[in-house]
Design a protein around this motif. Structure first.
Motif, mmCIF file in Angstrom:
data_model
loop_
_atom_site.group_PDB
_atom_site.id
_atom_site.type_symbol
_atom_site.label_atom_id
_atom_site.label_comp_id
_atom_site.label_asym_id
_atom_site.label_seq_id
_atom_site.Cartn_x
_atom_site.Cartn_y
_atom_site.Cartn_z
ATOM 1 N N VAL A 190 0.837 -1.200 0.000
ATOM 2 C CA VAL A 190 0.000 0.000 0.000
ATOM 3 C C VAL A 190 0.873 1.251 0.000
ATOM 4 N N ILE A 227 -8.813 1.521 -1.367
ATOM 5 C CA ILE A 227 -8.883 0.474 -2.398
ATOM 6 C C ILE A 227 -7.655 -0.434 -2.322
ATOM 7 N N ALA A 228 -6.481 0.165 -2.108
ATOM 8 C CA ALA A 228 -5.255 -0.639 -2.023
ATOM 9 C C ALA A 228 -5.278 -1.548 -0.796
ATOM 10 N N PHE A 230 -7.949 -2.812 0.572
ATOM 11 C CA PHE A 230 -8.904 -3.885 0.268
ATOM 12 C C PHE A 230 -8.265 -4.951 -0.620
ATOM 13 N N VAL A 231 -7.483 -4.509 -1.615
ATOM 14 C CA VAL A 231 -6.867 -5.459 -2.543
ATOM 15 C C VAL A 231 -5.709 -6.205 -1.875
ATOM 16 N N ALA A 232 -4.922 -5.486 -1.071
ATOM 17 C CA ALA A 232 -3.723 -6.083 -0.486
ATOM 18 C C ALA A 232 -3.984 -6.808 0.826
#
Length: 257
Positions: A190, A227-228, A230-232
């Motif tokens: 992130v 968003i990062a 959530f993805v990571a």
């Protein structure tokens, strides 16, 4: 017959002597040392584990209470227990380091809440990551492994000869650097993305000086950061398991050599 002339059941004093190491470990260790855990629960658990230790190996309490050797033995027991808990507490500082890196880039460094482990104000993101690490610690039975290490520590470090050597103290101090390394690696996915975003915003500010950075940069950093995260989060969760295993291995090395 103890030092102050009272005939007391020897097993009781042996139990209190054993509870020093166990209680010190619970004070310093995560989960058990949380401010939300009442002192009565810690004392009860220390007594229960003390009975278990007394039943598994022969342990004798000091013959005199008010003696210099007794005070040294009690200090050694407390030192071993604190060392076992402190190693795990070092690993639990990694999410706080990661939250400082991520929160500073996202603009969430001002958002704080009460940490259930320490009872003090900490970044909101750090509290979230700490709770997640605690749940992962419990999911891999880290609390049971800690209890097993405390019980097995009486084999290598018997009461009365439980002083930690210089190498053990140095290893604990060197393991302190792992909190910063683990926190940096935890925040790397992130943090790198937010760094790239800040570079883009900086280039825009140079090309368009009239652009209001606070009106564009802060919402963009916050949105991209969420968003990062959530993805990571799956990758961060996997690395948190690595942190838990490294802490348990370090505690096992301290006990078993």
């Amino acid at each position: 017959m103890l030092g102050f002339g009272l005939a007391v059941e020897p097993q009781l004093w042996t139990l209190l002597f054993v509870m020093v190491r166990v209680g010190a470990a619970f004070v310093a260790a995560p989960v058990f040392g949380a401010v939300s855990v009442p002192a009565t629960v810690r004392v009860t658990l220390s007594a229960a584990i003390g009975v278990l230790v007394m039943g598994s190996m022969p342990i004798a309490a000091p013959t005199q209470v008010f003696a210099f050797t007794t005070f040294l033995a009690i200090a050694a027991e407390a030192l071993v227990g604190l060392a076992l808990g402190f190693i795990l507490q070092i690993a639990f500082a990694a999410p706080l380091v990661a939250s400082e890196i991520i929160g500073g880039s996202m603009g969430l460094s001002f958002a704080t809440m009460i940490d259930p482990q320490r009872g003090a104000a900490s970044p909101a993101l750090g509290t979230f990551l700490s709770v997640l690490l605690t749940l992962l610690f419990l999911s891999v039975d880290g609390h049971l492994i800690l209890v097993d290490l405390i019980a097995r520590s009486y084999e290598l470090l018997p009461p009365g000869a439980a002083w930690l050597g210089a190498n053990a103290i140095r290893n604990i101090a060197m393991f302190g650097g792992y909190a910063f390394l683990a926190g940096f690696l935890l925040a790397l996915p992130v943090g790198f993305l937010l760094l790239c975003l800040n570079l883009v915003v900086g280039m825009l500010s140079r090309s368009a000086p009239a652009l209001n950075l606070f009106a564009v940069g802060l919402p963009a950093s916050l949105a991209v950061g969420v968003i990062a995260l959530f993805v990571a989060m799956p990758a961060m969760g996997d690395y948190m398991l690595v942190i838990v295993r490294e802490a348990l291995d370090a505690a096992k090395t301290l006990v078993l050599g």
